[in-house]
Design a protein around this motif. Structure first.
Motif, mmCIF file in Angstrom:
data_model
loop_
_atom_site.group_PDB
_atom_site.id
_atom_site.type_symbol
_atom_site.label_atom_id
_atom_site.label_comp_id
_atom_site.label_asym_id
_atom_site.label_seq_id
_atom_site.Cartn_x
_atom_site.Cartn_y
_atom_site.Cartn_z
ATOM 1 N N THR A 1 -6.060 21.248 6.022
ATOM 2 C CA THR A 1 -4.772 21.488 5.090
ATOM 3 C C THR A 1 -4.299 20.080 4.744
ATOM 4 O OG1 THR A 1 -3.251 21.420 7.122
ATOM 5 C CG2 THR A 1 -4.301 23.584 6.268
ATOM 6 N N LEU A 2 -4.929 19.190 4.983
ATOM 7 C CA LEU A 2 -4.280 17.718 4.627
ATOM 8 C C LEU A 2 -5.286 16.666 4.011
ATOM 9 C CD1 LEU A 2 -1.929 15.851 4.325
ATOM 10 C CD2 LEU A 2 -2.186 15.251 6.809
ATOM 11 N N SER A 3 -5.026 16.204 2.958
ATOM 12 C CA SER A 3 -5.660 14.947 2.474
ATOM 13 C C SER A 3 -4.759 14.089 2.005
ATOM 14 C CB SER A 3 -6.643 15.488 1.247
ATOM 15 O OG SER A 3 -7.298 14.342 0.753
ATOM 16 N N THR A 4 -5.230 12.751 2.488
ATOM 17 C CA THR A 4 -4.275 11.649 1.886
ATOM 18 C C THR A 4 -5.075 10.641 0.938
ATOM 19 O OG1 THR A 4 -4.833 10.306 3.782
ATOM 20 C CG2 THR A 4 -2.990 11.628 4.115
ATOM 21 N N LEU A 5 -4.426 10.204 0.172
ATOM 22 C CA LEU A 5 -4.849 9.210 -0.809
ATOM 23 C C LEU A 5 -3.941 7.752 -0.570
ATOM 24 C CD1 LEU A 5 -6.369 8.095 -3.395
ATOM 25 C CD2 LEU A 5 -4.390 9.008 -4.646
ATOM 26 N N THR A 6 -4.458 6.867 -0.290
ATOM 27 C CA THR A 6 -3.691 5.721 0.027
ATOM 28 C C THR A 6 -4.246 4.642 -1.078
ATOM 29 O OG1 THR A 6 -3.808 5.914 2.333
ATOM 30 C CG2 THR A 6 -3.346 3.399 1.456
ATOM 31 N N VAL A 7 -3.210 4.204 -2.070
ATOM 32 C CA VAL A 7 -3.617 3.071 -2.813
ATOM 33 C C VAL A 7 -3.228 1.788 -2.243
ATOM 34 C CG1 VAL A 7 -2.867 2.226 -5.099
ATOM 35 C CG2 VAL A 7 -2.617 4.615 -4.554
ATOM 36 N N THR A 8 -4.331 1.009 -2.006
ATOM 37 C CA THR A 8 -4.145 -0.338 -1.370
ATOM 38 C C THR A 8 -4.089 -1.429 -2.161
ATOM 39 O OG1 THR A 8 -6.543 -0.767 -1.150
ATOM 40 C CG2 THR A 8 -5.643 0.413 0.625
ATOM 41 N N ASP B 1 -2.034 0.113 -11.612
ATOM 42 C CA ASP B 1 -2.297 1.455 -10.550
ATOM 43 C C ASP B 1 -1.063 2.567 -10.899
ATOM 44 O OD1 ASP B 1 -3.174 -0.811 -8.080
ATOM 45 O OD2 ASP B 1 -4.360 0.384 -9.313
ATOM 46 N N SER B 2 -0.071 2.011 -11.495
ATOM 47 C CA SER B 2 0.948 2.957 -11.818
ATOM 48 C C SER B 2 0.472 4.142 -12.768
ATOM 49 C CB SER B 2 2.115 2.240 -12.854
ATOM 50 O OG SER B 2 2.778 1.214 -12.080
ATOM 51 N N SER B 3 0.751 5.136 -12.220
ATOM 52 C CA SER B 3 0.212 6.565 -12.796
ATOM 53 C C SER B 3 0.583 7.608 -12.300
ATOM 54 C CB SER B 3 -1.304 6.533 -12.611
ATOM 55 O OG SER B 3 -1.887 7.462 -13.392
ATOM 56 N N PHE B 4 0.229 8.983 -12.747
ATOM 57 C CA PHE B 4 0.756 10.105 -12.198
ATOM 58 C C PHE B 4 -0.602 10.784 -11.320
ATOM 59 C CE2 PHE B 4 3.455 13.357 -11.693
ATOM 60 C CZ PHE B 4 2.939 14.752 -11.822
ATOM 61 N N TYR B 5 -0.728 10.842 -10.126
ATOM 62 C CA TYR B 5 -1.615 11.197 -9.272
ATOM 63 C C TYR B 5 -1.466 12.704 -8.788
ATOM 64 C CZ TYR B 5 -2.759 6.270 -9.121
ATOM 65 O OH TYR B 5 -2.998 5.115 -9.384
ATOM 66 N N ILE B 6 -2.548 13.413 -9.181
ATOM 67 C CA ILE B 6 -2.251 15.007 -8.762
ATOM 68 C C ILE B 6 -3.476 15.446 -7.884
ATOM 69 C CG2 ILE B 6 -2.226 17.244 -9.950
ATOM 70 C CD1 ILE B 6 -1.594 16.010 -12.283
ATOM 71 N N CYS B 7 -3.263 16.140 -7.034
ATOM 72 C CA CYS B 7 -4.291 16.816 -6.134
ATOM 73 C C CYS B 7 -4.503 18.053 -6.381
ATOM 74 C CB CYS B 7 -3.926 16.569 -4.542
ATOM 75 S SG CYS B 7 -2.546 17.440 -3.976
ATOM 76 N N SER B 8 -5.745 18.897 -6.133
ATOM 77 C CA SER B 8 -6.030 20.121 -6.020
ATOM 78 C C SER B 8 -6.910 20.657 -4.869
ATOM 79 C CB SER B 8 -6.398 20.457 -7.574
ATOM 80 O OG SER B 8 -7.906 19.984 -7.475
ATOM 81 N N ALA B 9 -6.949 21.708 -4.795
ATOM 82 C CA ALA B 9 -7.561 22.431 -3.646
ATOM 83 C C ALA B 9 -8.184 23.737 -4.214
ATOM 84 C CB ALA B 9 -6.978 22.716 -2.298
ATOM 85 N N ASP C 1 -12.724 1.149 -2.091
ATOM 86 C CA ASP C 1 -11.691 0.206 -1.216
ATOM 87 C C ASP C 1 -10.377 0.231 -1.774
ATOM 88 O OD1 ASP C 1 -14.394 -2.195 -0.881
ATOM 89 O OD2 ASP C 1 -14.036 -0.283 0.379
ATOM 90 N N LYS C 2 -10.134 0.589 -2.847
ATOM 91 C CA LYS C 2 -8.865 0.443 -3.525
ATOM 92 C C LYS C 2 -7.899 1.893 -3.234
ATOM 93 C CE LYS C 2 -5.864 -1.061 -6.563
ATOM 94 N NZ LYS C 2 -4.875 -2.133 -6.181
ATOM 95 N N PHE C 3 -8.866 2.966 -3.489
ATOM 96 C CA PHE C 3 -8.307 4.217 -3.170
ATOM 97 C C PHE C 3 -9.028 4.822 -2.115
ATOM 98 C CE2 PHE C 3 -5.905 4.295 -7.092
ATOM 99 C CZ PHE C 3 -6.812 3.326 -7.763
ATOM 100 N N LEU C 4 -8.344 4.673 -0.955
ATOM 101 C CA LEU C 4 -8.741 5.238 0.397
ATOM 102 C C LEU C 4 -8.416 6.492 0.574
ATOM 103 C CD1 LEU C 4 -8.200 2.332 2.668
ATOM 104 C CD2 LEU C 4 -10.080 2.732 1.479
ATOM 105 N N SER D 1 0.900 -1.046 -0.175
ATOM 106 C CA SER D 1 -0.108 0.144 -0.029
ATOM 107 C C SER D 1 0.763 1.307 -0.012
ATOM 108 C CB SER D 1 -1.011 -0.047 1.359
ATOM 109 O OG SER D 1 -1.904 -1.073 1.150
ATOM 110 N N VAL D 2 0.365 2.162 -0.640
ATOM 111 C CA VAL D 2 1.254 3.476 -0.761
ATOM 112 C C VAL D 2 0.191 4.593 -0.281
ATOM 113 C CG1 VAL D 2 2.347 4.927 -2.426
ATOM 114 C CG2 VAL D 2 2.578 2.649 -2.676
ATOM 115 N N LYS D 3 0.752 5.631 0.488
ATOM 116 C CA LYS D 3 -0.014 6.641 0.894
ATOM 117 C C LYS D 3 0.570 7.992 0.348
ATOM 118 C CE LYS D 3 -1.058 7.344 5.234
ATOM 119 N NZ LYS D 3 -1.323 7.821 6.495
ATOM 120 N N ILE D 4 -0.197 8.879 -0.273
ATOM 121 C CA ILE D 4 0.292 10.302 -0.857
ATOM 122 C C ILE D 4 -0.299 11.099 -0.036
ATOM 123 C CG2 ILE D 4 0.132 11.493 -2.996
ATOM 124 C CD1 ILE D 4 -0.223 8.720 -4.509
ATOM 125 N N GLU D 5 0.319 12.139 0.119
ATOM 126 C CA GLU D 5 -0.113 13.421 1.177
ATOM 127 C C GLU D 5 -0.389 14.671 -0.030
ATOM 128 O OE1 GLU D 5 1.792 12.543 5.397
ATOM 129 O OE2 GLU D 5 2.367 14.176 4.255
#
Lengths: 112, 116
Positions: B75-82, B88-96, B65-68, B18-22
């Motif tokens: 000020t913080l959101s996390t995405l966990t790829v379980t 699932d290899s890709s470029f993940y981008i967040c925005s606010a 269940d895959k992307f928690l 599992s990988v967590k992205i902040e």
């Protein structure tokens, strides 16, 4: 529902030439419109936005765009291309909500 | 102003882990954040809307269940790829969103995930 169409997945220009990237939108209500630029392996940077004020919007790096309701267009222009303008450009629309709908992007190449 | 950061910028992991992205808004508060996925030479695909203090809203076709997603603070959101797999290899981008009426999205620099 809202949508955005970017005509031309690739645009090539010579350095110093006019840049024109096309964007047409579909929306049943007045939209907000955006242009973003993405350099390789980076996030998106806001170039400019239209939020129902002036129809001609000036952005960063010499870019500007004009909102034309009659043509449902929001084309991006720059009078003189620079090598550093080479990137991927995305047009996006939202309707007074946070959610953005993106076009498929246009890759701009600038030749010396 | 309106700076969004992401961590890590690159991650390589083995299949099944599992990988967590902040995603952090550095100079403003964000009750909502968005997570996108971008495949090579393609546009951004909205995956989910992260809501502070409540459940995330997922787009159609995105496995909850895959992307928690957790949005524990303003000020913080996390995405966990379980149980990550190569697809699932890709470029993940967040925005606010930020602005007078929160009309403008500010994007993080992205996280490149490679699952071996």
């Amino acid at each position: 529902a809202q949508s955005v169409t970017q005509l031309g997945s690739h645009v090539s220009v010579s350095e110093g030439a006019l840049v024109l990237l096309r964007c047409n939108y579909s929306s049943s209500v007045p939209p907000y419109l955006f242009w973003y630029v993405q350099y390789p392996n980076q996030g998106l940077q806001l170039l400019l936005k239209y939020t129902s004020a002036a129809t001609l919007v000036k952005g960063i790096n010499g870019f500007e765009a004009e909102f034309k309701k009659s043509e449902t267009s929001f084309h991006l222009t720059k009078p003189s291309a620079h090598m550093s303008d080479a990137a991927e450009y995305f047009c996006a629309v939202s309707v007074h909500t946070d959610k953005l709908i993106f076009g498929t992007g246009t890759r701009l190449q600038v030749f010396p | 102003g309106a700076v969004v950061s992401q961590h890590p910028s690159w991650v390589i992991c083995k299949s099944g882990t599992s990988v967590k992205i902040e995603c952090r808004s550095l100079d403003f508060q964000a009750t909502t954040m968005f997570w996108y996925r971008q495949f090579p030479k393609q546009s951004l695909m909205l995956m989910a809307t992260s809501n502070e203090g409540s459940k995330a809203t997922y787009e159609q076709g995105v496995e909850k269940d895959k992307f928690l997603i957790n949005h524990a603070s303003l000020t913080l959101s996390t995405l966990t790829v379980t149980s990550a797999h190569p697809e699932d290899s890709s470029f993940y981008i967040c925005s606010a969103p930020h602005g007078q009426v929160r009309e403008t999205q500010y994007f993080g620099p992205g996280t490149r995930l490679l699952v071996l």
